[in-house]
Scaffold this motif. Structure first.
Motif, mmCIF file in Angstrom:
data_model
loop_
_atom_site.group_PDB
_atom_site.id
_atom_site.type_symbol
_atom_site.label_atom_id
_atom_site.label_comp_id
_atom_site.label_asym_id
_atom_site.label_seq_id
_atom_site.Cartn_x
_atom_site.Cartn_y
_atom_site.Cartn_z
ATOM 1 N N VAL A 167 -57.165 -21.402 20.302
ATOM 2 C CA VAL A 167 -58.418 -22.026 19.798
ATOM 3 C C VAL A 167 -59.617 -21.721 20.239
ATOM 4 N N ALA A 168 -59.878 -20.714 21.339
ATOM 5 C CA ALA A 168 -60.880 -20.354 21.808
ATOM 6 C C ALA A 168 -62.101 -19.557 21.823
ATOM 7 N N ALA A 169 -60.727 -18.364 20.887
ATOM 8 C CA ALA A 169 -60.660 -17.655 19.989
ATOM 9 C C ALA A 169 -61.338 -17.576 18.771
ATOM 10 N N VAL A 170 -60.305 -18.587 18.141
ATOM 11 C CA VAL A 170 -61.117 -19.116 16.769
ATOM 12 C C VAL A 170 -62.770 -19.246 16.909
ATOM 13 N N VAL A 171 -62.762 -20.394 18.048
ATOM 14 C CA VAL A 171 -63.774 -21.182 18.283
ATOM 15 C C VAL A 171 -65.364 -19.975 18.783
ATOM 16 N N ILE A 172 -65.038 -19.003 19.094
ATOM 17 C CA ILE A 172 -65.734 -17.915 19.105
ATOM 18 C C ILE A 172 -65.702 -16.938 18.420
ATOM 19 N N ALA A 173 -65.189 -16.938 17.504
ATOM 20 C CA ALA A 173 -65.063 -16.269 16.624
ATOM 21 C C ALA A 173 -66.098 -16.741 15.246
ATOM 22 N N ALA B 146 -70.971 -19.603 12.085
ATOM 23 C CA ALA B 146 -70.734 -19.931 10.842
ATOM 24 C C ALA B 146 -71.305 -21.843 11.598
ATOM 25 N N GLY B 147 -71.485 -22.502 10.373
ATOM 26 C CA GLY B 147 -72.181 -23.939 10.563
ATOM 27 C C GLY B 147 -71.604 -25.160 11.666
ATOM 28 N N THR B 148 -72.277 -25.391 12.150
ATOM 29 C CA THR B 148 -71.679 -27.167 13.598
ATOM 30 C C THR B 148 -71.076 -27.807 13.080
ATOM 31 N N VAL B 149 -70.466 -27.837 11.891
ATOM 32 C CA VAL B 149 -69.590 -28.681 10.902
ATOM 33 C C VAL B 149 -68.431 -27.580 11.051
ATOM 34 N N ALA B 150 -68.347 -27.002 10.911
ATOM 35 C CA ALA B 150 -66.949 -25.773 10.562
ATOM 36 C C ALA B 150 -66.727 -25.491 12.048
ATOM 37 N N ILE B 151 -67.533 -25.205 13.478
ATOM 38 C CA ILE B 151 -67.083 -25.311 14.967
ATOM 39 C C ILE B 151 -66.844 -26.407 15.147
ATOM 40 N N VAL B 152 -67.361 -27.739 15.474
ATOM 41 C CA VAL B 152 -66.807 -28.996 15.802
ATOM 42 C C VAL B 152 -65.035 -29.099 14.697
ATOM 43 N N ALA B 153 -65.111 -28.932 13.144
ATOM 44 C CA ALA B 153 -63.732 -29.490 12.974
ATOM 45 C C ALA B 153 -63.111 -28.073 14.157
ATOM 46 N N ALA B 154 -63.446 -26.718 13.854
ATOM 47 C CA ALA B 154 -62.899 -26.095 14.430
ATOM 48 C C ALA B 154 -61.856 -26.552 16.071
ATOM 49 N N VAL B 155 -62.698 -27.227 16.395
ATOM 50 C CA VAL B 155 -62.856 -27.581 17.654
ATOM 51 C C VAL B 155 -61.398 -28.759 17.476
ATOM 52 N N LEU B 156 -61.605 -29.722 16.774
ATOM 53 C CA LEU B 156 -60.984 -30.596 16.652
ATOM 54 C C LEU B 156 -59.455 -30.502 16.246
ATOM 55 N N VAL B 157 -59.703 -29.941 15.260
ATOM 56 C CA VAL B 157 -58.330 -29.094 14.968
ATOM 57 C C VAL B 157 -57.977 -28.361 16.414
ATOM 58 N N GLY B 158 -58.187 -27.682 17.391
ATOM 59 C CA GLY B 158 -58.139 -26.527 17.572
ATOM 60 C C GLY B 158 -57.106 -27.281 19.240
ATOM 61 N N GLY B 159 -58.017 -29.487 18.989
ATOM 62 C CA GLY B 159 -57.145 -29.778 20.388
ATOM 63 C C GLY B 159 -56.088 -30.528 19.815
ATOM 64 N N ALA B 160 -56.362 -31.075 18.681
ATOM 65 C CA ALA B 160 -55.410 -31.949 18.433
ATOM 66 C C ALA B 160 -53.720 -30.124 18.342
ATOM 67 N N VAL B 161 -53.475 -29.503 17.942
ATOM 68 C CA VAL B 161 -53.292 -27.950 17.977
ATOM 69 C C VAL B 161 -52.670 -28.192 19.182
#
Length: 149
Positions: free
Chosen positions: A92-98, A104-119
């Motif tokens: 998740v950290a690697a995807v967010v850093i990438a 990327a837009g803020t929405v994509a970053i927040v979505a990645a953090v939320l999905v990553g948290g669920a994972v």
């Protein structure tokens, strides 16, 4: 013939199929020779095979019950691993850093953090389930071979 997949045949013809293990599990000996670090050959994440008459017979034949009791004692007292959870956090950290570096837009970053948290939560639950199953199998084998004194 029921059409259902068959279970593992025993090593000799005419024996009933193993009710616990999948097809092919008993095609080779599962008990390692004396001096090996572990008693059973097992590639599952749980690390201890489920009990069955074939494995109990092999354990008796190999005369490694005392070694197995010691191995079970160590596994029972080992702390739960967090390997899957740490792998999820790193991913998740690697995807967010990438995403941040890729502008990327803020929405994509927040979505990645939320999905990553669920994972990560899902992986942590899987880790706990593996540990619970390992302890259940340890206790099951202790009923068969005894506990260390």
């Amino acid at each position: 013939m029921s059409g259902l997949p068959g279970r593992a045949p025993e090593t000799h013809e005419g024996a009933p199929p193993c009710p616990v293990h999948p097809y092919g599990f008993h095609t080779r000996a599962r008990v390692r020779p004396a001096g090996s670090a572990t008693v059973f050959r097992d590639a599952s994440p749980v690390g201890i095979p489920a009990r069955c008459p074939q494995l109990e017979h092999e354990l008796d034949e190999a005369d490694r019950e005392v070694d197995f009791i010691d191995e079970l004692w160590m596994r029972e007292r080992a702390a739960r691993g967090f390997g899957l959870t740490l792998l999820g956090v790193a991913l998740v950290a690697a995807v967010v850093i990438a995403l941040v570096l890729g502008a990327a837009g803020t929405v994509a970053i927040v979505a990645a953090v939320l999905v990553g948290g669920a994972v990560v939560i899902g992986l942590d639950r899987a880790d706990r389930a593996i540990h619970r199953e390992r302890l259940r199998r340890v206790r099951d084998w202790h009923r068969r071979v005894g506990t260390p004194r």
